[in-house]
Design a protein around this motif. Sequence first.
Motif, PDB file in Angstrom:
ATOM      1  N   PHE A   1       0.840  -1.201   0.000  1.00 33.65           N
ATOM      2  CA  PHE A   1       0.000   0.000   0.000  1.00 33.65           C
ATOM      3  C   PHE A   1       0.875   1.251   0.000  1.00 33.65           C
ATOM      4  O   PHE A   1       0.640   2.188  -0.769  1.00 33.65           O
ATOM      5  N   LEU A   2       1.884   1.273   0.874  1.00 30.82           N
ATOM      6  CA  LEU A   2       2.761   2.439   0.962  1.00 30.82           C
ATOM      7  C   LEU A   2       3.531   2.653  -0.341  1.00 30.82           C
ATOM      8  O   LEU A   2       3.754   3.794  -0.752  1.00 30.82           O
ATOM      9  N   ASP A   3       3.914   1.562  -0.998  1.00 31.67           N
ATOM     10  CA  ASP A   3       4.620   1.686  -2.274  1.00 31.67           C
ATOM     11  C   ASP A   3       3.724   2.283  -3.355  1.00 31.67           C
ATOM     12  O   ASP A   3       4.213   2.998  -4.244  1.00 31.67           O
ATOM     13  N   ASN A   4       2.423   2.018  -3.267  1.00 36.03           N
ATOM     14  CA  ASN A   4       1.510   2.415  -4.338  1.00 36.03           C
ATOM     15  C   ASN A   4       0.757   3.715  -4.076  1.00 36.03           C
ATOM     16  O   ASN A   4       0.278   4.333  -5.028  1.00 36.03           O
ATOM     17  N   VAL A   5       0.651   4.128  -2.825  1.00 39.54           N
ATOM     18  CA  VAL A   5      -0.147   5.316  -2.545  1.00 39.54           C
ATOM     19  C   VAL A   5       0.528   6.577  -3.081  1.00 39.54           C
ATOM     20  O   VAL A   5      -0.141   7.526  -3.488  1.00 39.54           O
ATOM     21  N   GLY A   6       1.858   6.620  -3.055  1.00 37.47           N
ATOM     22  CA  GLY A   6       2.588   7.699  -3.716  1.00 37.47           C
ATOM     23  C   GLY A   6       2.569   9.045  -3.031  1.00 37.47           C
ATOM     24  O   GLY A   6       3.013  10.043  -3.609  1.00 37.47           O
ATOM     25  N   VAL A   7       2.040   9.117  -1.807  1.00 35.75           N
ATOM     26  CA  VAL A   7       2.019  10.376  -1.047  1.00 35.75           C
ATOM     27  C   VAL A   7       2.378  10.060   0.399  1.00 35.75           C
ATOM     28  O   VAL A   7       2.259   8.908   0.839  1.00 35.75           O
ATOM     29  N   PRO A   8       2.813  11.070   1.185  1.00 32.13           N
ATOM     30  CA  PRO A   8       3.110  10.819   2.604  1.00 32.13           C
ATOM     31  C   PRO A   8       1.871  10.358   3.376  1.00 32.13           C
ATOM     32  O   PRO A   8       0.745  10.777   3.082  1.00 32.13           O
ATOM     33  N   VAL A   9       2.106   9.486   4.354  1.00 37.95           N
ATOM     34  CA  VAL A   9       1.043   9.006   5.237  1.00 37.95           C
ATOM     35  C   VAL A   9       1.451   9.330   6.672  1.00 37.95           C
ATOM     36  O   VAL A   9       2.548   8.968   7.108  1.00 37.95           O
ATOM     37  N   ILE A  10       0.569  10.028   7.395  1.00 41.85           N
ATOM     38  CA  ILE A  10       0.848  10.464   8.762  1.00 41.85           C
ATOM     39  C   ILE A  10      -0.055   9.694   9.717  1.00 41.85           C
ATOM     40  O   ILE A  10      -1.260   9.565   9.492  1.00 41.85           O
ATOM     41  N   ASN A  11       0.540   9.199  10.808  1.00 38.34           N
ATOM     42  CA  ASN A  11      -0.198   8.405  11.789  1.00 38.34           C
ATOM     43  C   ASN A  11      -0.125   9.062  13.166  1.00 38.34           C
ATOM     44  O   ASN A  11       0.767   9.855  13.444  1.00 38.34           O
TER      45      ASN A  11
ATOM     46  N   LEU B   1       4.390   8.201  32.918  1.00 40.10           N
ATOM     47  CA  LEU B   1       3.925   9.258  32.016  1.00 40.10           C
ATOM     48  C   LEU B   1       3.805   8.682  30.619  1.00 40.10           C
ATOM     49  O   LEU B   1       4.756   8.120  30.077  1.00 40.10           O
ATOM     50  N   ILE B   2       2.597   8.796  30.037  1.00 38.56           N
ATOM     51  CA  ILE B   2       2.369   8.318  28.689  1.00 38.56           C
ATOM     52  C   ILE B   2       1.947   9.487  27.814  1.00 38.56           C
ATOM     53  O   ILE B   2       1.629  10.563  28.305  1.00 38.56           O
ATOM     54  N   GLY B   3       1.937   9.286  26.511  1.00 34.61           N
ATOM     55  CA  GLY B   3       1.625  10.402  25.641  1.00 34.61           C
ATOM     56  C   GLY B   3       1.187   9.955  24.270  1.00 34.61           C
ATOM     57  O   GLY B   3       0.580   8.896  24.114  1.00 34.61           O
ATOM     58  N   ALA B   4       1.490  10.769  23.265  1.00 38.00           N
ATOM     59  CA  ALA B   4       1.097  10.477  21.890  1.00 38.00           C
ATOM     60  C   ALA B   4       2.213  10.924  20.953  1.00 38.00           C
ATOM     61  O   ALA B   4       2.930  11.886  21.231  1.00 38.00           O
ATOM     62  N   THR B   5       2.331  10.210  19.846  1.00 33.35           N
ATOM     63  CA  THR B   5       3.364  10.485  18.847  1.00 33.35           C
ATOM     64  C   THR B   5       2.732  10.508  17.467  1.00 33.35           C
ATOM     65  O   THR B   5       2.024   9.567  17.094  1.00 33.35           O
ATOM     66  N   SER B   6       2.983  11.556  16.717  1.00 31.48           N
ATOM     67  CA  SER B   6       2.562  11.593  15.313  1.00 31.48           C
ATOM     68  C   SER B   6       3.805  11.430  14.452  1.00 31.48           C
ATOM     69  O   SER B   6       4.814  12.111  14.653  1.00 31.48           O
ATOM     70  N   HIS B   7       3.716  10.523  13.483  1.00 30.36           N
ATOM     71  CA  HIS B   7       4.899  10.186  12.693  1.00 30.36           C
ATOM     72  C   HIS B   7       4.496   9.812  11.276  1.00 30.36           C
ATOM     73  O   HIS B   7       3.333   9.479  11.001  1.00 30.36           O
ATOM     74  N   TYR B   8       5.464   9.876  10.371  1.00 31.27           N
ATOM     75  CA  TYR B   8       5.242   9.384   9.022  1.00 31.27           C
ATOM     76  C   TYR B   8       5.258   7.860   9.046  1.00 31.27           C
ATOM     77  O   TYR B   8       6.017   7.244   9.792  1.00 31.27           O
TER      78      TYR B   8
ATOM     79  N   ASP C   1       5.438   1.546  13.212  1.00 25.45           N
ATOM     80  CA  ASP C   1       5.611   2.580  14.238  1.00 25.45           C
ATOM     81  C   ASP C   1       7.058   3.051  14.376  1.00 25.45           C
ATOM     82  O   ASP C   1       7.467   3.500  15.446  1.00 25.45           O
ATOM     83  N   GLU C   2       7.844   2.959  13.304  1.00 26.73           N
ATOM     84  CA  GLU C   2       9.237   3.385  13.373  1.00 26.73           C
ATOM     85  C   GLU C   2       9.564   4.500  12.387  1.00 26.73           C
ATOM     86  O   GLU C   2      10.725   4.816  12.168  1.00 26.73           O
ATOM     87  N   GLY C   3       8.544   5.128  11.777  1.00 27.91           N
ATOM     88  CA  GLY C   3       8.787   6.203  10.830  1.00 27.91           C
ATOM     89  C   GLY C   3       9.221   7.482  11.505  1.00 27.91           C
ATOM     90  O   GLY C   3       9.107   7.631  12.736  1.00 27.91           O
ATOM     91  N   PRO C   4       9.724   8.443  10.728  1.00 36.00           N
ATOM     92  CA  PRO C   4      10.201   9.711  11.288  1.00 36.00           C
ATOM     93  C   PRO C   4       9.130  10.426  12.098  1.00 36.00           C
ATOM     94  O   PRO C   4       7.996  10.577  11.654  1.00 36.00           O
ATOM     95  N   ILE C   5       9.502  10.852  13.307  1.00 34.74           N
ATOM     96  CA  ILE C   5       8.558  11.476  14.238  1.00 34.74           C
ATOM     97  C   ILE C   5       8.436  12.972  13.941  1.00 34.74           C
ATOM     98  O   ILE C   5       9.426  13.683  13.790  1.00 34.74           O
ATOM     99  N   ILE C   6       7.190  13.447  13.885  1.00 33.21           N
ATOM    100  CA  ILE C   6       6.922  14.868  13.642  1.00 33.21           C
ATOM    101  C   ILE C   6       6.697  15.608  14.963  1.00 33.21           C
ATOM    102  O   ILE C   6       7.238  16.678  15.192  1.00 33.21           O
ATOM    103  N   GLU C   7       5.889  15.022  15.849  1.00 36.60           N
ATOM    104  CA  GLU C   7       5.500  15.723  17.079  1.00 36.60           C
ATOM    105  C   GLU C   7       5.139  14.707  18.161  1.00 36.60           C
ATOM    106  O   GLU C   7       4.651  13.605  17.873  1.00 36.60           O
TER     107      GLU C   7
END
Length: 269
Positions: A180-190, A215-222, A228-234
Amino acid sequence: MRDHACLIVHGPDQPGIVAAVTALITRNSGNIVSLDQYSDDANGGAFFQRVVFHRPDLTAALPDIEADLTATITALGLEWTLTDQSVPKRMAILASTSDHCLLELLWRHRRGELPVTIPMVISNHTNVAEDVRSFGIPFFHVPSQGPDKTAAEAKILELLTGNTDFVVLARYMQIISEDFLDNVGVPVINIHHSFLPAFIGAAPYRKAKDRGVKLIGATSHYVTKDLDEGPIIEQDARGAYVERAVLSRAVQWHAQDRVIRHGNHTIVF
C-alpha cells in the motif's frame, strides 16, 4: 497566502548557501517573509532551510524561478522543493471507530485552522459517517475484515489515487501494508498513543502500565514499512486530548511545508 511561495532547500552544508538562496529570491523580485535554517554539523553536515517569500504574480513567475533554482541551487548539490502557498494540500483521512482525532481535524478544518482541503474520509466502519457528512465531506465505507487486506487496500487506493496530496490515519486501526505504501505515492501520517519508539504496536497503554511507566503520551509520525518506526513529527504527554492536539499540529506543519524528512529524522521549522 496569495502570491506567497515556500522554498525548502536541503543537502550538504557548505559556505554560501544562504547567500545563494536569498540572492535568487531577490533577482526574481521576491521579498522574504520568513527564513529558518538548521545544520546538524557546520563541518560537512547536513543543511536544511525553509524560506517563505512574497512575489507579485507568483503563478506566472514560477517557471522562471524553478529554472533559476535548477541552474543555481541544484548546481550546489542541494535538493529543493517550491510550493505555491495559495494552493492548499488535499488531505484524505482514514478512520475507524474512535472519532476524537477525526472530529478534531474536521473541526479545525472548518474553522480555517488547517490549510488543507479534505476530499474524503474513508473508514472500515460506519459509525462516523453522519458526523463526517455533517461537515459536508464525502464519506466512504471500505470494510476490512480478516487477515487478508488486499481487496480493501486496493479499493482505498482506487479512491485516493489522483485525489490527495497526503493521507492521515486518524486512529485507523489497521496495519498498512508495504505494498500500500509503495503504491499510494504520497506521505502518510499516523497518530500513535504512546511515546515512540517505546511500546510500538497494539495496546501501548497496557504495555506501558505493565512496565510501570508513570507518564504516557502520543506520537505523530510518518508511516513507513517498519511498524511505528517512521520519522517522528511531534510528541506530547497524556491521553486522548493530546492525541488530537499532536495529530492536528503534525498535520498543520506538514500542510505548511514545515517538515523536512532526513532519513529517520525530521527537521520541523
